[in-house]
Design a protein around this motif. Structure first.
Motif, PDB file in Angstrom:
ATOM      1  N   PRO A   1      10.854  11.369 -11.188  1.00 28.50           N
ATOM      2  CA  PRO A   1      11.995  12.107 -10.632  1.00 28.50           C
ATOM      3  C   PRO A   1      12.326  13.412 -11.345  1.00 28.50           C
ATOM      4  N   GLY A   2      11.737  13.644 -12.524  1.00 24.11           N
ATOM      5  CA  GLY A   2      11.984  14.891 -13.231  1.00 24.11           C
ATOM      6  C   GLY A   2      11.173  16.053 -12.693  1.00 24.11           C
ATOM      7  N   PHE A   3      10.222  15.755 -11.812  1.00 23.84           N
ATOM      8  CA  PHE A   3       9.374  16.787 -11.217  1.00 23.84           C
ATOM      9  C   PHE A   3       9.785  16.984  -9.765  1.00 23.84           C
ATOM     10  N   VAL A   4      10.226  18.172  -9.424  1.00 30.66           N
ATOM     11  CA  VAL A   4      10.630  18.468  -8.051  1.00 30.66           C
ATOM     12  C   VAL A   4       9.415  18.505  -7.129  1.00 30.66           C
ATOM     13  N   SER A   5       8.294  18.943  -7.682  1.00 29.85           N
ATOM     14  CA  SER A   5       7.060  19.047  -6.892  1.00 29.85           C
ATOM     15  C   SER A   5       5.910  18.370  -7.623  1.00 29.85           C
ATOM     16  N   ASP A   6       4.985  17.830  -6.863  1.00 26.74           N
ATOM     17  CA  ASP A   6       3.786  17.252  -7.473  1.00 26.74           C
ATOM     18  C   ASP A   6       2.968  18.346  -8.145  1.00 26.74           C
ATOM     19  N   CYS A   7       2.405  17.990  -9.292  1.00 20.74           N
ATOM     20  CA  CYS A   7       1.757  18.972 -10.145  1.00 20.74           C
ATOM     21  C   CYS A   7       0.744  18.264 -11.033  1.00 20.74           C
ATOM     22  N   LEU A   8       0.263  18.941 -12.046  1.00 15.26           N
ATOM     23  CA  LEU A   8      -0.742  18.372 -12.949  1.00 15.26           C
ATOM     24  C   LEU A   8      -0.268  17.063 -13.562  1.00 15.26           C
ATOM     25  N   GLU A   9       0.998  17.030 -13.992  1.00 17.88           N
ATOM     26  CA  GLU A   9       1.523  15.850 -14.676  1.00 17.88           C
ATOM     27  C   GLU A   9       1.661  14.639 -13.767  1.00 17.88           C
ATOM     28  N   THR A  10       1.826  14.858 -12.487  1.00 15.67           N
ATOM     29  CA  THR A  10       1.957  13.724 -11.559  1.00 15.67           C
ATOM     30  C   THR A  10       0.621  13.373 -10.908  1.00 15.67           C
ATOM     31  N   LEU A  11      -0.081  14.383 -10.411  1.00 14.77           N
ATOM     32  CA  LEU A  11      -1.299  14.130  -9.646  1.00 14.77           C
ATOM     33  C   LEU A  11      -2.495  13.774 -10.524  1.00 14.77           C
ATOM     34  N   ASP A  12      -2.513  14.283 -11.749  1.00 14.75           N
ATOM     35  CA  ASP A  12      -3.622  13.935 -12.645  1.00 14.75           C
ATOM     36  C   ASP A  12      -3.192  12.905 -13.684  1.00 14.75           C
ATOM     37  N   GLU A  13      -2.150  13.220 -14.428  1.00 14.81           N
ATOM     38  CA  GLU A  13      -1.751  12.320 -15.516  1.00 14.81           C
ATOM     39  C   GLU A  13      -1.316  10.954 -14.995  1.00 14.81           C
ATOM     40  N   VAL A  14      -0.556  10.916 -13.923  1.00 14.45           N
ATOM     41  CA  VAL A  14      -0.083   9.638 -13.385  1.00 14.45           C
ATOM     42  C   VAL A  14      -1.107   9.029 -12.425  1.00 14.45           C
ATOM     43  N   CYS A  15      -1.458   9.775 -11.380  1.00  9.57           N
ATOM     44  CA  CYS A  15      -2.339   9.218 -10.343  1.00  9.57           C
ATOM     45  C   CYS A  15      -3.740   8.921 -10.852  1.00  9.57           C
ATOM     46  N   HIS A  16      -4.199   9.655 -11.827  1.00  8.39           N
ATOM     47  CA  HIS A  16      -5.557   9.470 -12.339  1.00  8.39           C
ATOM     48  C   HIS A  16      -5.557   8.659 -13.649  1.00  8.39           C
ATOM     49  N   LYS A  17      -4.974   9.218 -14.699  1.00  9.01           N
ATOM     50  CA  LYS A  17      -5.064   8.601 -16.026  1.00  9.01           C
ATOM     51  C   LYS A  17      -4.225   7.324 -16.137  1.00  9.01           C
ATOM     52  N   THR A  18      -2.978   7.375 -15.691  1.00  9.86           N
ATOM     53  CA  THR A  18      -2.111   6.201 -15.801  1.00  9.86           C
ATOM     54  C   THR A  18      -2.615   5.064 -14.909  1.00  9.86           C
ATOM     55  N   ALA A  19      -3.070   5.407 -13.714  1.00  5.49           N
ATOM     56  CA  ALA A  19      -3.613   4.390 -12.819  1.00  5.49           C
ATOM     57  C   ALA A  19      -4.832   3.714 -13.447  1.00  5.49           C
ATOM     58  N   ASP A  20      -5.744   4.511 -14.014  1.00  4.55           N
ATOM     59  CA  ASP A  20      -6.934   3.953 -14.659  1.00  4.55           C
ATOM     60  C   ASP A  20      -6.548   3.032 -15.814  1.00  4.55           C
ATOM     61  N   LEU A  21      -5.554   3.439 -16.575  1.00  2.00           N
ATOM     62  CA  LEU A  21      -5.102   2.633 -17.706  1.00  2.00           C
ATOM     63  C   LEU A  21      -4.569   1.282 -17.238  1.00  2.00           C
ATOM     64  N   PHE A  22      -3.828   1.297 -16.152  1.00  2.00           N
ATOM     65  CA  PHE A  22      -3.270   0.061 -15.610  1.00  2.00           C
ATOM     66  C   PHE A  22      -4.377  -0.877 -15.136  1.00  2.00           C
ATOM     67  N   TYR A  23      -5.343  -0.337 -14.407  1.00  2.00           N
ATOM     68  CA  TYR A  23      -6.445  -1.161 -13.908  1.00  2.00           C
ATOM     69  C   TYR A  23      -7.306  -1.710 -15.046  1.00  2.00           C
ATOM     70  N   LYS A  24      -7.583  -0.890 -16.049  1.00  2.00           N
ATOM     71  CA  LYS A  24      -8.433  -1.321 -17.162  1.00  2.00           C
ATOM     72  C   LYS A  24      -7.795  -2.425 -17.992  1.00  2.00           C
ATOM     73  N   ASN A  25      -6.469  -2.538 -17.921  1.00  2.00           N
ATOM     74  CA  ASN A  25      -5.776  -3.551 -18.704  1.00  2.00           C
ATOM     75  C   ASN A  25      -5.339  -4.750 -17.871  1.00  2.00           C
ATOM     76  N   GLY A  26      -5.909  -4.878 -16.682  1.00  2.00           N
ATOM     77  CA  GLY A  26      -5.687  -6.080 -15.882  1.00  2.00           C
ATOM     78  C   GLY A  26      -4.809  -5.926 -14.670  1.00  2.00           C
ATOM     79  N   GLY A  27      -4.274  -4.737 -14.429  1.00  2.00           N
ATOM     80  CA  GLY A  27      -3.438  -4.523 -13.254  1.00  2.00           C
ATOM     81  C   GLY A  27      -4.256  -4.530 -11.976  1.00  2.00           C
ATOM     82  N   LYS A  28      -3.617  -4.854 -10.870  1.00  2.00           N
ATOM     83  CA  LYS A  28      -4.333  -4.963  -9.596  1.00  2.00           C
ATOM     84  C   LYS A  28      -3.950  -3.875  -8.608  1.00  2.00           C
ATOM     85  N   ASN A  29      -2.653  -3.636  -8.441  1.00  2.00           N
ATOM     86  CA  ASN A  29      -2.182  -2.667  -7.454  1.00  2.00           C
ATOM     87  C   ASN A  29      -1.349  -1.588  -8.137  1.00  2.00           C
ATOM     88  N   PHE A  30      -1.670  -0.330  -7.860  1.00  2.00           N
ATOM     89  CA  PHE A  30      -0.952   0.804  -8.461  1.00  2.00           C
ATOM     90  C   PHE A  30      -0.660   1.829  -7.380  1.00  2.00           C
TER      91      PHE A  30
END
Length: 333
Positions: free
Chosen positions: A276-305
């Motif tokens: 919610p701190g980002f008014v628009s999607d950007c590097l921090e949301t589309l790459d850091e969250v959608c790419h890196k954070t999602a991968d981290l969740f899956y690698k540690n046993g998460g199923k749906n992100f």
């Protein structure tokens, strides 16, 4: 001439953080250098920081940053998402105020279009009253204040200074909170699972900035608390975290990446992340969250992100921007 005599206009200037002009070594490093040399961002003595920045940091981060920006590049529109959405927000706001003759424009704190060029252009076009709107819902010295620094430094060099209003923050504004809640529910209707937890991830800042008086942590807590009430959720189901750490110092906690790992290890299978701190999607949301954070969740046993998109130029997002602008223009319109 300093001021156009043709018209007497009201202007609205939307400002976001910025994107590089290109991904070549010079253009990307130029953007990174402008950002990382801002004393609001890095509060180190220049004689100490600049050699580190120009000799080590830019060379080390160039390749990483280039790859990250390539991942978020919009091939269809041939533009970085933040630039596209900021331009679209200005265009839609301009249409909303077209009958009132309000001059709406947009600029970036770092990179182009620069605050200097756009502000001077608006004054030349006859704007004698300007509402300056930094697009940061939660106030911080590293975001809202640095925009103000640049904007008012430009006016210091002009003989004619328009009447100025600014929007400082809107962390708990009811229209903003309603828009966030609506975006969450709308997004959930498009996915095939029910998230066990919503992670509300904000851009982090160094802990000592808050200890020295930056109200950012309080602002983030206001948004999170209001959102929990609006969605009828508790602290375990809607968790506040902070991302985008830079350097080795202590930043605001809990860290997003550590929390994601811990949740996966605890058996959380389905996770949604809202930024919610980002008014628009950007590097921090589309790459850091959608790419890196999602991968981290899956690698540690998460199923749906899933990442809940920013408000961007959506109907909900524009309702927030227009509401705040109309509030601040009272007495001028």
């Amino acid at each position: 001439m300093e001021q156009s005599l043709r018209e007497d206009k009201i202007g609205v200037l939307l400002i976001n953080v910025g994107t590089p002009e290109g991904l070549g070594y010079f253009k990307l490093c130029q953007y990174l250098a402008e950002f990382l040399s801002d004393k609001r961002i890095i509060e180190l003595w220049s004689l100490l920081w600049y050699p580190i920045l120009y000799v080590f940091v830019l060379n080390v981060h160039y390749k990483k940053s280039k790859l990250a920006y390539l991942r978020v590049w919009d091939n269809e529109r041939k533009v970085f998402p933040l630039r596209f959405y900021t331009s679209a927000q200005a265009q839609k706001l301009r249409a909303s105020f077209s009958k009132l003759g309000v001059d709406v424009d947009w600029a970036m704190r770092y990179g182009n279009p620069s605050i200097k060029s756009v502000t001077n252009s608006m004054i030349v076009r006859g704007c004698t009253r300007i509402l300056m709107f930094p697009l940061y819902p939660q106030y911080s010295a590293v975001t809202t204040a640095t925009v103000n620094d640049v904007f008012f430094s430009i006016l210091k060099k002009r003989r004619f200074i328009p009447a100025i209003r600014t929007i400082s923050s809107y962390a708990a504004n009811s229209v903003y909170i309603d828009a966030l809640a609506s975006s969450v529910l709308k997004h959930f209707s498009t996915i095939d699972f029910i998230p066990d937890v919503i992670l509300v991830s904000y851009h982090g800042i160094p802990k000592n900035y808050v200890e020295r008086g930056d109200p950012y942590l309080t602002e983030c807590k206001k948004t999170t608390t209001a959102l929990r009430r609006r969605l009828n959720m508790d602290e375990k189901s809607l968790i506040m975290t902070f991302q985008s750490r830079f350097g080795l110092g202590k930043w605001l906690k809990p860290y997003t990446e550590r929390t994601v790992k811990e949740l996966a290890h605890k058996g959380i299978q389905s996770l949604a992340v809202l930024t919610p701190g980002f008014v628009s999607d950007c590097l921090e949301t589309l790459d850091e969250v959608c790419h890196k954070t999602a991968d981290l969740f899956y690698k540690n046993g998460g199923k749906n992100f899933t990442h809940i998109p920013c408000l961007n130029d959506s109907e909900e997002g524009m309702s927030v921007i227009e509401h705040l602008v109309r509030m601040e223009l009272l007495g001028w319109l």
